[in-house]
Each structure stands twice: as C-alpha cells, then as structure tokens.
Design an enzyme around this catalytic site. Structure first.
Site, PDB file in Angstrom:
ATOM      1  CB  ILE A 186      -1.647   4.927   5.445  1.00  0.00           C
ATOM      2  CG1 ILE A 186      -0.488   5.146   6.435  1.00  0.00           C
ATOM      3  CG2 ILE A 186      -1.437   5.756   4.175  1.00  0.00           C
ATOM      4  CD1 ILE A 186      -0.237   6.557   6.862  1.00  0.00           C
ATOM      5  CD  GLN A 224      -2.489   1.535   2.571  1.00  0.00           C
ATOM      6  OE1 GLN A 224      -1.968   1.104   3.603  1.00  0.00           O
ATOM      7  NE2 GLN A 224      -3.531   2.347   2.576  1.00  0.00           N
ATOM      8  CG  ASP A 227       6.872  -6.783  -2.793  1.00  0.00           C
ATOM      9  OD1 ASP A 227       6.793  -7.826  -2.110  1.00  0.00           O
ATOM     10  OD2 ASP A 227       6.244  -5.748  -2.518  1.00  0.00           O
ATOM     11  CE1 TYR A 245       3.296  -3.449  11.699  1.00  0.00           C
ATOM     12  CE2 TYR A 245       1.648  -2.247  12.952  1.00  0.00           C
ATOM     13  CZ  TYR A 245       2.553  -2.303  11.921  1.00  0.00           C
ATOM     14  OH  TYR A 245       2.704  -1.219  11.098  1.00  0.00           O
ATOM     15  CE  LYS A 268       6.446  -1.784  11.692  1.00  0.00           C
ATOM     16  NZ  LYS A 268       7.393  -1.576  10.591  1.00  0.00           N
TER      17      LYS A 268
HETATM   18  N1  SER Z   1      -2.170   0.401   9.803  1.00  0.00           N
HETATM   19  C1  SER Z   1      -1.466  -0.412  10.757  1.00  0.00           C
HETATM   20  C2  SER Z   1      -2.302  -1.530  11.240  1.00  0.00           C
HETATM   21  O1  SER Z   1      -3.488  -1.358  11.324  1.00  0.00           O
HETATM   22  C3  SER Z   1      -1.029   0.434  11.930  1.00  0.00           C
HETATM   23  O2  SER Z   1       0.246   0.884  11.692  1.00  0.00           O
HETATM   24  O3  SER Z   1      -1.785  -2.561  11.561  1.00  0.00           O
END
Ligand code: SER
Length: 321
Positions: free
Chosen positions: A172, A12, A34, A142, A146
């Site tokens: 985003i 994306q 990729d 996740y 990070k």
């Molecule tokens: N857009 C991401 C997610 O929803 C957040 O960084 O995992």
C-alpha cells in the site's frame, strides 16, 4: 449507526481508515486506539484509547465502554520485521485476531474487519495473475500468520456465524503515514527520497515486480467490503485484491517524468528473498464480481498524487521550521 473501533489506528492504513470512517459514520461513532500515542494527528482527532491488541480484557473494556459493534483490527507486525522477531510476530498477529474473533463469537461485537496480505502466497504459487484459490505455502512468519488467520476467519464464520470480512492487501502506497517493517515499503520511501534527495538506493533489485495499490483505493475497498450486504460476501477467508503491478525500475521511470535528474541505485538485502516469494500480479475477479470492487489509481496517477502531496508536505514543514 454502527460504533466502530480501530485497533492499530496510528499505523499506515489504520490512520487513514480512521479519518475515512469518521467521514462516513460521523465523528462520534468512531473510536481510534493503539498501543501508544504514536500518531498525534490521529490521537487528537477525536476519541482515542490506549488498547493492547494482545490483551483480551484491554479490548473488551474499550468495547463495553464505547458500545462498539464493529472492530477493524489493523495492528500487525509486517513481513520484514517479522523475520527479525518471529515469535513476537506470531504472538501479536495471532493473539490479536483470536481476541477479536472471540469477542464476536461471544456476542460483544457484531462485525470484524481483518486484513490479510499477498504474503499468504509463497514460491510455489503461480506468480502471474495469482488466482483466489491456489497453492499457498508462505515462507515468511508474517505470511504464515496471515494464512493461518484466514483459516480461522473462515472457521469462525462457518462454525459460529461470525461476520468477519477480509482483504489480501498488496503493497500500500500513501503519503500521510509511513509504513513500518514491510517488504513493499520501498515504493513509499522512493517518493520521499525523490523529493528530498533526488536519489534512492533501493533494497530490491530493479526487475522485482510486486502487486501494489494506492491508499485511497485500499481504503475504498475496505469500506465497500464492510458495507456490502452479508450474502454478497461469499469468501470469508480473504479476498484477492489488485490494482497495479510494477518494478523499482518502472516506478523510477515514472518519477523521472516529474524529476528528470532522479537517480535510483539497487542494493538488494534480505527483503529480496521475501519479494521473490510473492506474486507479481493478482487475479481479483471474485472481489470485482461479489461486491463490485474496482480501482481508480494507476502508476501514473498515483505518482502525480504522491509527488504533489509530498512536495507540499515538505514545503510546509520547511516553512514551519
Ligand atoms: N506490505 C506488506 C509487507 O510488505 C505486505 O502485505 O509486509
């Protein structure tokens, strides 16, 4: 002229970043890569290489072949998919970062962009106007990758002088390439469904407020951060970044201004718990001060743009089918 490599260019953010970097640096200076040929628009837009982000040599071969000096590492497993495959998320998100940081430490490349996320925050973080420096106890795999990644970025900068720069992206929203496997994906799906079906069943509850941003703003922020003189980039973990915060209810109200018979229903699933652990709004004053970040799109402007562009896109695909 820097020669840049985007890893995860079919995704994306990676796809739009690829086109923007070609505009800025020149077509010849940008290599997209990729793990597969997942986005033909990107694959056919210029130099494209298959690169496995989890394989140090795969990246290194591409770096040496094209004389790359800057890497944008956009490959990652996002929050919702990460909960289904915790070890795969850990391996992909951490191995790829180490490979790229080590390439910089070993002198093969000069600069690194690596995105972090609002997922670094957790349920014990203050939720309103979340500060740059605050409690961070993420509860998703996740988010853990990070947060740990941010620590390593700062470490590589301090100990080895690696010029690594990072932004904590909010959700985003874009119309060109679909997001994959995130908790904020509803805010993209809702526009597609509004046009296709005038109906959307949301996987988050109506008052779940999350920080979000239109793609153009996210890309501009990324480019501006990478172009800033090194001494202005004072934070080497990752910068808070903010634009708009809204709920499924408020985005649906905005869509109704364009499509009056649009209907939203709510069937929260496991992603609700993830969303509930994240901030509602973000204080990004450090980014605004250090490298003059400012956003352009509010909810109204973004909704007009999303519905216009997606309307065209679906019309074109109907004409061509
Ligand atoms: N857009 C991401 C997610 O929803 C957040 O960084 O995992």
């Amino acid at each position: 002229m820097p020669k840049v490599l985007i890893i995860g260019a079919c995704g994306q953010i990676g796809s739009e970043l690829t086109f923007k970097l070609k505009d800025i640096h020149g077509f010849e200076q940008v290599v997209a890569s990729d793990i597969g040929y997942h986005n033909l628009e990107v694959v056919n837009s210029g130099t494209f290489e298959i690169v496995d982000a989890q394989d140090y040599n795969s990246i290194k071969i591409c770096v040496e072949k094209h004389d790359i000096d800057t890497i944008y590492l956009m490959a990652a497993m996002l929050s919702a998919t990460g909960e289904k495959y915790p070890m795969k998320a850990w391996d992909l998100n951490m191995n790829s970062l180490f490979h790229v940081l080590n390439l910089a430490k070993d002198g093969f490349i000069k600069r690194v962009f690596w995105p972090s996320s609002i997922a670094v925050f957790g349920p014990t973080t203050p939720t309103e106007n979340t500060p740059q420096h605050t409690i961070m106890e993420p509860t998703t795999v996740y988010g853990i990758t990070k947060q740990v990644g941010e620590r390593w970025c700062e470490y590589y900068n301090t100990k080895y002088g690696v010029d690594v720069r990072s932004i904590r992206y909010p959700g985003i929203i874009s119309w060109k390439t679909m997001p994959g496997g995130g908790t904020t994906d509803y805010a993209v799906e809702i526009y597609h469904q509004a046009i296709l079906d005038k109906n959307y069943d949301c996987f988050l509850s109506e008052n779940t407020e999350l920080p979000m941003m239109f793609m153009d703003d996210a890309i501009n922020a990324t480019v501006n951060l990478m172009q800033a003189p090194s001494e202005q980039v004072k934070i080497r973990s990752s910068y808070n970044l903010a634009a708009i915060s809204f709920t499924p209810l408020s985005i649906s109200e905005e869509i109704k201004k364009h499509i009056p018979d649009f209907k939203i229903t709510y069937t929260p699933d496991f992603r609700q718990q993830i969303a509930d652990s994240w901030p509602k709004s973000i204080d990004d004053s450090s980014a605004r001060q250090d490298w003059n970040w400012s956003h352009d799109f509010n909810l109204e402007k973004m909704t007009t743009e999303m519905l216009t562009q997606l309307g065209r896109k679906y019309q074109d695909s109907e004409i061509n089918s």
